[in-house]
Scaffold this motif. Structure first.
Motif, PDB file in Angstrom:
ATOM      1  N   ARG A 119       0.835  -1.207   0.000  1.00 50.97           N
ATOM      2  CA  ARG A 119       0.000   0.000   0.000  1.00 50.97           C
ATOM      3  C   ARG A 119       0.868   1.255   0.000  1.00 50.97           C
ATOM      4  NH1 ARG A 119      -5.473  -0.691   0.210  1.00 50.97           N
ATOM      5  NH2 ARG A 119      -6.569   1.295   0.321  1.00 50.97           N
ATOM      6  N   LEU A 120       1.936   1.247   0.780  1.00 53.00           N
ATOM      7  CA  LEU A 120       2.839   2.398   0.817  1.00 53.00           C
ATOM      8  C   LEU A 120       3.548   2.567  -0.521  1.00 53.00           C
ATOM      9  CD1 LEU A 120       4.315   1.857   4.383  1.00 53.00           C
ATOM     10  CD2 LEU A 120       2.723   3.658   3.701  1.00 53.00           C
ATOM     11  N   ILE A 121       3.957   1.457  -1.115  1.00 52.95           N
ATOM     12  CA  ILE A 121       4.638   1.518  -2.412  1.00 52.95           C
ATOM     13  C   ILE A 121       3.703   2.050  -3.488  1.00 52.95           C
ATOM     14  CG2 ILE A 121       5.670   0.091  -4.231  1.00 52.95           C
ATOM     15  CD1 ILE A 121       6.802  -1.684  -1.976  1.00 52.95           C
TER      16      ILE A 121
ATOM     17  N   GLU B 141      -9.086 -11.336   7.833  1.00 50.28           N
ATOM     18  CA  GLU B 141      -8.210 -10.585   6.920  1.00 50.28           C
ATOM     19  C   GLU B 141      -8.952  -9.506   6.114  1.00 50.28           C
ATOM     20  OE1 GLU B 141      -5.897 -13.309   4.633  1.00 50.28           O
ATOM     21  OE2 GLU B 141      -4.487 -13.698   6.272  1.00 50.28           O
ATOM     22  N   PRO B 142     -10.167  -9.784   5.572  1.00 50.20           N
ATOM     23  CA  PRO B 142     -10.848  -8.695   4.859  1.00 50.20           C
ATOM     24  C   PRO B 142     -11.115  -7.484   5.744  1.00 50.20           C
ATOM     25  CG  PRO B 142     -11.828 -10.810   4.307  1.00 50.20           C
ATOM     26  CD  PRO B 142     -10.884 -11.064   5.446  1.00 50.20           C
ATOM     27  N   ARG B 143     -11.523  -7.728   6.969  1.00 48.44           N
ATOM     28  CA  ARG B 143     -11.789  -6.627   7.898  1.00 48.44           C
ATOM     29  C   ARG B 143     -10.485  -5.930   8.299  1.00 48.44           C
ATOM     30  NH1 ARG B 143     -14.385  -2.374   9.628  1.00 48.44           N
ATOM     31  NH2 ARG B 143     -14.786  -2.269  11.854  1.00 48.44           N
ATOM     32  N   LEU B 144      -9.429  -6.695   8.511  1.00 51.39           N
ATOM     33  CA  LEU B 144      -8.144  -6.097   8.874  1.00 51.39           C
ATOM     34  C   LEU B 144      -7.620  -5.202   7.750  1.00 51.39           C
ATOM     35  CD1 LEU B 144      -6.459  -9.182  10.574  1.00 51.39           C
ATOM     36  CD2 LEU B 144      -7.312  -7.114  11.714  1.00 51.39           C
TER      37      LEU B 144
ATOM     38  N   LEU C  72      -5.518  -0.622   6.090  1.00 50.56           N
ATOM     39  CA  LEU C  72      -4.914  -0.101   4.862  1.00 50.56           C
ATOM     40  C   LEU C  72      -5.184   1.394   4.672  1.00 50.56           C
ATOM     41  CD1 LEU C  72      -5.381  -3.069   2.377  1.00 50.56           C
ATOM     42  CD2 LEU C  72      -3.291  -2.333   3.555  1.00 50.56           C
ATOM     43  N   PRO C  73      -6.360   1.916   5.047  1.00 49.24           N
ATOM     44  CA  PRO C  73      -6.536   3.369   4.978  1.00 49.24           C
ATOM     45  C   PRO C  73      -5.579   4.140   5.897  1.00 49.24           C
ATOM     46  CG  PRO C  73      -8.672   2.287   5.015  1.00 49.24           C
ATOM     47  CD  PRO C  73      -7.653   1.222   5.304  1.00 49.24           C
TER      48      PRO C  73
ATOM     49  N   ASP D  75      -2.608   4.597   3.876  1.00 47.09           N
ATOM     50  CA  ASP D  75      -2.840   5.684   2.922  1.00 47.09           C
ATOM     51  C   ASP D  75      -2.575   7.037   3.565  1.00 47.09           C
ATOM     52  OD1 ASP D  75      -3.670   3.803   1.038  1.00 47.09           O
ATOM     53  OD2 ASP D  75      -5.798   4.039   1.546  1.00 47.09           O
ATOM     54  N   ARG D  76      -3.091   7.231   4.758  1.00 48.76           N
ATOM     55  CA  ARG D  76      -2.930   8.521   5.428  1.00 48.76           C
ATOM     56  C   ARG D  76      -1.477   8.753   5.836  1.00 48.76           C
ATOM     57  NH1 ARG D  76      -8.194   7.437   6.922  1.00 48.76           N
ATOM     58  NH2 ARG D  76      -7.743   6.356   8.864  1.00 48.76           N
ATOM     59  N   PHE D  77      -0.814   7.687   6.279  1.00 47.12           N
ATOM     60  CA  PHE D  77       0.593   7.841   6.652  1.00 47.12           C
ATOM     61  C   PHE D  77       1.425   8.213   5.412  1.00 47.12           C
ATOM     62  CE2 PHE D  77       4.873   6.459   7.949  1.00 47.12           C
ATOM     63  CZ  PHE D  77       4.964   7.160   9.154  1.00 47.12           C
TER      64      PHE D  77
END
Length: 236
Positions: free
Chosen positions: A18-20, A214-217, A222-223, A226-228
């Motif tokens: 996600r960061l990449i 895992e879907p809930r995690l 993951l957002p 995104d913010r980080f």
């Protein structure tokens, strides 16, 4: 972005891709990465310090910890977006005047809920989770029982008051593991089966609960990546 990894089976997990995707260049350092912890944050737009089996002051066992604590202090002082995960959170607290202890009622291990305070609403990283209870992977025998002066408490659990906190403008510590999914939980069981047995936990249930969530995690954490990433890009 600088990533300090204390051991190979405690990496960035689901946060990495996600960061990449945000165009960030992740430079991973640490003993298993084969690169030393740098002396300064010069040239880095953000810092992430990951988890590990050692304690935050076990410098003889992990001689890179003093340099890591210094970088965490630098991150706070310089306003560099900083995230400490599990051991990383304990290092952040220790480096800035807090205190870490063995949890008196025993560890948190497995999939457990974390409750974010309503007062977290204005937080740049976790504000959207204010007032909610969300699942997270926990795997810790130590906790920051006191935070440095001026720290803002963001989230707690019944067994651990300081689950998430912010120090200064842009340095966060989380005692839980937003990066971890079922594969990581399996790796940690494999690393220390004796402790899991001592706690009376069943491997299949422990790992199965994490895999099922895992879907809930992903939806919850993951957002946060995104913010980080956005904070890191603004810092750059």
């Amino acid at each position: 972005m600088l990533v300090i990894e204390h051991q190979q089976n405690a990496g960035l997990g689901q946060l990495s891709d996600r960061l990449i995707e945000h165009g960030l260049n992740l430079e991973t350092v640490g003993p298993d990465a084969g690169a030393p912890v740098p002396e300064t944050l010069d040239g880095y737009d953000a810092l992430i310090v990951l988890g590990g089996a050692m304690g935050p002051t076990e410098d003889e066992q992990a001689p890179w910890l003093p340099a890591t604590r210094k970088l965490l202090r630098d991150g706070v002082e310089q306003g560099v977006p900083t995230l400490g995960i599990c051991l990383g959170a304990q290092l952040l607290a220790t480096a800035t005047g807090g205190h870490v202890r063995t949890m008196p009622a025993g560890p948190e291990v497995g999939l457990l809920d974390v409750g974010f305070a309503a007062s977290a609403a204005g937080d740049p990283l976790f504000g959207d989770l204010a007032g909610t209870s969300v699942p997270a992977v926990q795997w810790h025998w130590l906790e920051a029982d006191s935070l440095p002066e001026g720290a803002q408490l963001l989230a707690s659990s019944p067994a651990c008051r300081n689950q998430a906190f912010r120090i200064g403008a842009a340095a966060w510590g989380v005692q839980f593991h937003p990066e971890a999914l079922g594969g990581t939980a399996q790796d940690w069981v494999d690393e220390d089966r004796q402790s899991i047995d001592d706690l009376g936990l069943e491997e299949a249930v422990l790992v199965g609960d994490v895999r099922a969530a895992e879907p809930r995690l992903g939806a919850v954490w993951l957002p946060i990546a995104d913010r980080f990433a956005e904070l890191a890009q603004r810092s750059a």
